[in-house]
Design a protein around this motif. Structure first.
Motif, mmCIF file in Angstrom:
data_model
loop_
_atom_site.group_PDB
_atom_site.id
_atom_site.type_symbol
_atom_site.label_atom_id
_atom_site.label_comp_id
_atom_site.label_asym_id
_atom_site.label_seq_id
_atom_site.Cartn_x
_atom_site.Cartn_y
_atom_site.Cartn_z
ATOM 1 N N ARG A 6 -14.650 -9.873 4.138
ATOM 2 C CA ARG A 6 -13.781 -10.325 3.134
ATOM 3 C C ARG A 6 -13.544 -9.216 1.764
ATOM 4 N N GLN A 7 -14.659 -8.811 1.415
ATOM 5 C CA GLN A 7 -14.510 -7.951 0.142
ATOM 6 C C GLN A 7 -13.930 -6.615 0.976
ATOM 7 N N SER A 8 -14.293 -6.246 2.034
ATOM 8 C CA SER A 8 -13.688 -4.908 2.631
ATOM 9 C C SER A 8 -12.147 -5.111 2.810
ATOM 10 N N MET A 9 -11.932 -6.213 3.361
ATOM 11 C CA MET A 9 -10.393 -6.574 3.386
ATOM 12 C C MET A 9 -9.486 -6.458 2.052
ATOM 13 N N THR A 10 -10.344 -7.233 1.257
ATOM 14 C CA THR A 10 -9.608 -7.194 -0.210
ATOM 15 C C THR A 10 -9.506 -5.667 -0.696
ATOM 16 N N TRP A 11 -10.386 -4.936 -0.580
ATOM 17 C CA TRP A 11 -10.403 -3.389 -0.815
ATOM 18 C C TRP A 11 -9.140 -2.758 -0.135
ATOM 19 N N LEU A 12 -9.136 -3.038 1.116
ATOM 20 C CA LEU A 12 -8.145 -2.448 1.883
ATOM 21 C C LEU A 12 -6.697 -3.056 1.694
ATOM 22 N N HIS A 13 -6.688 -4.160 1.274
ATOM 23 C CA HIS A 13 -5.444 -5.015 0.668
ATOM 24 C C HIS A 13 -4.994 -4.249 -0.203
ATOM 25 N N THR A 14 -5.838 -4.122 -1.470
ATOM 26 C CA THR A 14 -5.433 -3.610 -2.650
ATOM 27 C C THR A 14 -4.792 -2.184 -2.597
ATOM 28 N N TRP A 15 -5.663 -1.132 -1.720
ATOM 29 C CA TRP A 15 -5.200 0.078 -1.763
ATOM 30 C C TRP A 15 -4.127 0.526 -0.837
ATOM 31 N N SER A 16 -3.924 -0.220 0.191
ATOM 32 C CA SER A 16 -2.951 -0.183 1.340
ATOM 33 C C SER A 16 -1.613 -0.425 0.497
ATOM 34 N N GLY A 17 -1.787 -1.468 -0.437
ATOM 35 C CA GLY A 17 -0.529 -2.083 -0.964
ATOM 36 C C GLY A 17 -0.172 -0.963 -2.272
ATOM 37 N N LEU A 18 -0.911 -0.328 -3.044
ATOM 38 C CA LEU A 18 -0.921 0.505 -4.063
ATOM 39 C C LEU A 18 -0.451 2.003 -3.609
ATOM 40 N N VAL A 19 -1.004 2.280 -2.727
ATOM 41 C CA VAL A 19 -0.518 3.929 -2.450
ATOM 42 C C VAL A 19 0.763 4.081 -2.181
ATOM 43 N N MET A 20 1.652 3.238 -1.553
ATOM 44 C CA MET A 20 2.943 3.282 -1.487
ATOM 45 C C MET A 20 3.665 2.294 -1.909
ATOM 46 N N CYS A 21 3.220 1.494 -3.004
ATOM 47 C CA CYS A 21 4.083 0.398 -3.357
ATOM 48 C C CYS A 21 5.438 0.727 -3.775
ATOM 49 N N TRP A 22 5.527 1.982 -4.494
ATOM 50 C CA TRP A 22 7.027 2.228 -5.291
ATOM 51 C C TRP A 22 7.918 2.665 -3.902
ATOM 52 N N VAL A 23 7.302 3.120 -3.156
ATOM 53 C CA VAL A 23 8.223 3.509 -1.880
ATOM 54 C C VAL A 23 8.681 2.174 -1.161
ATOM 55 N N LEU A 24 7.719 1.404 -0.847
ATOM 56 C CA LEU A 24 8.135 -0.025 -0.473
ATOM 57 C C LEU A 24 9.182 -0.890 -1.106
ATOM 58 N N TYR A 25 8.833 -0.601 -2.782
ATOM 59 C CA TYR A 25 9.849 -1.433 -3.319
ATOM 60 C C TYR A 25 11.399 -0.799 -3.127
ATOM 61 N N PHE A 26 11.388 0.482 -3.073
ATOM 62 C CA PHE A 26 12.558 1.140 -2.733
ATOM 63 C C PHE A 26 13.231 0.808 -1.531
ATOM 64 N N MET A 27 12.348 0.486 -0.562
ATOM 65 C CA MET A 27 13.093 0.390 0.681
ATOM 66 C C MET A 27 13.302 -1.285 0.572
ATOM 67 N N PHE A 28 12.555 -2.091 0.141
ATOM 68 C CA PHE A 28 12.957 -3.501 -0.115
ATOM 69 C C PHE A 28 14.143 -3.693 -0.766
ATOM 70 N N VAL A 29 14.304 -2.929 -1.849
ATOM 71 C CA VAL A 29 15.440 -3.126 -2.861
ATOM 72 C C VAL A 29 16.907 -2.856 -1.859
ATOM 73 N N THR A 30 16.669 -1.582 -1.385
ATOM 74 C CA THR A 30 17.865 -1.047 -0.817
ATOM 75 C C THR A 30 18.164 -1.754 0.799
ATOM 76 N N GLY A 31 17.062 -2.341 1.583
ATOM 77 C CA GLY A 31 17.075 -3.026 2.612
ATOM 78 C C GLY A 31 17.750 -4.593 2.327
ATOM 79 N N THR A 32 17.274 -4.999 1.239
ATOM 80 C CA THR A 32 17.970 -6.217 0.850
ATOM 81 C C THR A 32 19.297 -5.969 0.458
ATOM 82 N N LEU A 33 19.670 -5.272 -0.049
ATOM 83 C CA LEU A 33 21.153 -5.097 -0.407
ATOM 84 C C LEU A 33 21.919 -4.577 0.891
ATOM 85 N N GLY A 34 21.242 -4.312 2.124
ATOM 86 C CA GLY A 34 21.752 -4.125 3.134
ATOM 87 C C GLY A 34 22.360 -4.989 3.924
#
Length: 561
Positions: A6-34
């Motif tokens: 579970r600790q390994s999954m928490t670490w992977l969850h944190t860093w997989s989300g942070l590495v490209m969170c700003w790109v994902l935010y851009f994709m979600f905003v523009t995709g939602t407007l789509g």
């Protein structure tokens, strides 16, 4: 493995989300407007009429005739023709499109389109704009990137998003309890509660949208290499792949001239057995060739829609029925892509898509903010590191700055000259220049003040957008509400709602900052001394550290003497 599973999954969850969170935010905003790209198109082209109501079938046939005549003038030797003769949400205007034949060196032609006046058939002109379609394409293409770089980045970001969702399910011990838990005003704890609530509430949607996005990007942008490996680089064979999947031999060009039959007559003949005589698309392959084919397509859910195909010169029936897929995996893939795009959705379901997209965007934003707050509380010195400051500035510039930039995109649509050369590009340039300014502002201002100031700017941009619309066009709220044009009125009303939410949040943060400052300032020392005059040495104010050290040194020197 870091600690337990579970600790390994928490670490992977944190860093997989942070590495490209700003790109994902851009994709979600523009995709939602789509999900409302067509409605945004209508607002950004106020010169053009549109129609969303049903029309008589005879009017549809007349539109097909006018469109065929106009295409014979605009692109008689094109490779493909497209005609949208009947108003529906995806095409509320009489529209034609065409793709030229490939050049001698094999270069593929560029798609072009024109909007026609349904009464005269003349080509209508409007301001040059990217509209909502451009925002939708940014969702998976990004922008300003060479070649297919945007595709690859979007695919990698989507894969990390899917990993983050799966590991987040494992990492949360009380995932269902988190759905009912939110503690207001608890700082770091509140951000985590908001992140968990938004994640669990939209978990089925997030899993569907991410997995189907992977099918879309991997199948469309990576798997073609597998197709080319089997088909070579023969353009004609690859173009006939869909016909082969449907169990039919592809119909290739004869390279001999042929006279196309009236498309309206083929449409009348093809729809005579349809219970609902509506035509969403007329597709002509090789219109000037002896082997031209004409496909008549009706509206429908996804790709399961009535379709009939004729030889364009002889009128011979080639096939009828929807797209026949060879196996269950192909049907599942296409159904997943249809779910991702949501084109089949009605008004109510489309708003649910939009709301889920907004909540998914909030999930990414709260996760990024929680990372900053958690590091600050865990290690107070970390907030002074370059990496921590970089993440904080990126959070402000991305979460609020992107929304300001999109507002600037809408402003530029109204304020730039209609006849300005390269107008569409400058709408986009305005958007990204304003976004760049938001990043610069976030790096120059204190963290808390940057949030407040940019939220006030966001509120001003969207609250004033209906006013800018009223000053530049006749399609302002008073007219659109009076005429029942809820598509255009809805745009202005949503802009006002966004502005009010931003203003409320900015005022809340500003008031909290004032309370924190007033709590941190001690009572003036002069007021304390005015109440009770000094009588004993214990009433003296404490000496500064430097003076205390000097006194101690002097005492040591005296004792030594």
């Amino acid at each position: 493995m870091i600690g337990g599973f579970r600790q390994s999954m928490t670490w992977l969850h944190t860093w997989s989300g942070l590495v490209m969170c700003w790109v994902l935010y851009f994709m979600f905003v523009t995709g939602t407007l789509g999900y409302f790209d067509t409605e945004i198109d209508l607002w950004m082209t106020p010169e053009l009429p549109y129609q969303l109501d049903e029309q008589p079938f005879e009017q549809t046939l007349a539109n097909i005739t006018m469109a065929q005549q106009r295409l014979m003038e605009l692109a008689p030797d094109a490779q493909r023709w497209f005609i949208s003769p009947e108003p529906w949400r995806e095409s509320p205007r009489l529209k034609v499109g065409w793709v030229p034949l490939p050049a001698e060196d094999g270069t593929r032609g560029t798609f072009s389109e024109a909007i026609l006046d349904p009464t005269t058939g003349q080509v209508l002109t409007a301001r040059e704009t990217g509209g909502g379609q451009l925002l939708y394409r940014m969702h998976y293409l990004l922008h300003y990137l060479p070649g297919r770089s945007g595709y690859w980045i979007a695919t990698i970001a989507t894969m990390l998003m899917f990993i983050g969702l799966v590991t987040g399910i494992v990492a949360h011990k009380k995932i269902f309890a988190d759905f009912f838990t939110f503690r207001w005003g608890r700082g770091q704890r509140s951000w985590l509660d908001a992140h968990n609530l938004l994640s669990v509430a939209t978990l089925p949607f997030q899993l569907m949208i991410t997995y189907s996005g992977l099918l879309f990007t991997l199948g469309l942008f990576w798997m073609p290499f597998v197709v080319l490996g089997g088909y070579g680089f023969d353009v004609q064979r690859v173009a006939g792949l869909q016909a082969e999947l449907a169990g039919r031999e592809p119909i290739l060009r004869a390279d001999e001239p042929g006279r196309l039959l009236p498309l309206a007559e083929l449409a009348r003949q093809g729809t005579q057995d349809w219970s609902d005589k509506t035509v969403s698309l007329v597709f002509v392959e090789n219109p000037g060739d002896a082997n031209a084919t004409v496909s008549i397509q009706a509206p429908g859910v996804g790709r399961d829609r009535p379709t009939v195909q004729y030889m364009g010169v002889s009128g011979e029936l080639v096939s009828e029925g929807g797209l026949e897929l060879p196996n269950a995996s192909a049907r599942f893939a296409l159904a997943s892509i249809d779910l991702h795009e949501g084109i089949f959705a009605g008004a109510f379901l489309r708003w649910l898509y939009f709301l889920a997209g907004v909540m998914g965007t909030g999930m990414i934003a709260t996760g990024a903010i929680y990372w900053v707050e958690a590091r600050r509380k865990k290690d107070p010195d970390a907030q002074y590191s370059r990496g921590h400051r970089f993440v904080r500035n990126m959070n402000v510039g991305t979460i609020v700055g992107l929304l300001i930039a999109i507002g600037a995109y809408f402003w530029s649509n109204r304020l730039l000259s209609v006849d300005m050369p390269g107008r569409e590009q400058w709408e986009v340039h305005s958007m990204f220049l304003v976004w760049l300014g938001c990043f610069v502002h976030a790096s120059l201002r204190p963290y808390a003040r940057a949030w407040i100031e940019q939220l006030y700017v966001l509120a001003a941009v969207f609250l004033m957008l209906p006013l800018v619309n009223a000053l530049t066009t006749e399609l302002h709220l008073l007219n659109t509400l009076a005429s029942g044009s809820w598509v255009l009125a809805g745009f202005d009303l949503v802009a006002l709602l966004v502005g009010m939410i931003a203003l409320t949040v900015a005022r809340h943060l500003g008031q909290r900052e004032l309370r924190q400052k007033s709590a941190a300032i001690p009572e003036p020392l002069a007021e304390k001394r005015a109440e009770a005059p000094l009588e004993h040495s214990s009433d003296l104010p404490p000496l500064p550290n430097a003076q205390v050290s000097q006194v101690r040194v002097s005492q040591v020197q005296v004792s030594q003497a």
